[in-house]
Design a protein around this motif. Sequence first.
Motif, mmCIF file in Angstrom:
data_model
loop_
_atom_site.group_PDB
_atom_site.id
_atom_site.type_symbol
_atom_site.label_atom_id
_atom_site.label_comp_id
_atom_site.label_asym_id
_atom_site.label_seq_id
_atom_site.Cartn_x
_atom_site.Cartn_y
_atom_site.Cartn_z
ATOM 1 N N LYS A 115 0.719 -1.299 -0.032
ATOM 2 C CA LYS A 115 0.056 -0.103 0.152
ATOM 3 C C LYS A 115 0.815 1.282 -0.087
ATOM 4 C CE LYS A 115 -3.930 1.974 2.303
ATOM 5 N NZ LYS A 115 -4.871 1.729 3.322
ATOM 6 N N ASP A 128 -5.088 2.554 -8.648
ATOM 7 C CA ASP A 128 -5.165 1.828 -7.364
ATOM 8 C C ASP A 128 -6.136 2.808 -6.494
ATOM 9 O OD1 ASP A 128 -1.914 0.415 -7.348
ATOM 10 O OD2 ASP A 128 -3.763 -0.268 -8.366
ATOM 11 N N ARG A 132 -9.575 1.337 -4.711
ATOM 12 C CA ARG A 132 -9.696 1.363 -3.307
ATOM 13 C C ARG A 132 -10.925 2.168 -2.761
ATOM 14 N NH1 ARG A 132 -4.972 3.820 -1.258
ATOM 15 N NH2 ARG A 132 -3.625 3.365 -3.226
#
Length: 138
Positions: A115, A128, A132
């Motif tokens: 992350k 990404d 998320r």
Amino acid sequence: MEGSTVPLSEEEQRQFEQLERALAAEDPKFVSAMRGTNVRLYYKRRAVLAGVGFVLGIAVLMTGAIIPNTIIGVVGFVMMVACLYIAALSMKRISNAGESDDIPPPPPTKRHRTKHDSSGSFMERMEDRWRRRRDEDL
């Protein structure tokens, strides 16, 4: 991607051979002309002609400098840059033509990112973040 190859399935290969036979039956002169062409020779000839054009561009540039005419000098410079670009592309394609097309390039290695890993392209990071955010909303 330029230079990447994908193997054909048996059905596709059979169709491809059938198309080749049909083309050979329809236009045998075209087929013989295409078999006679050598890609390396074509790009080598193109690079040599670009070199000659580069030398002519120098001559035109010098002519523009001797005769106080800026337009002629600019034309000579543009001619030199264009010929240099064509020669560079031709030399790149000559080196690529020597590589075997039968061997596919190795697949890119994928690395698992954490992350907090900031490496990767900007678009990958944005994708990404979007995933998320979308997952959090569901």
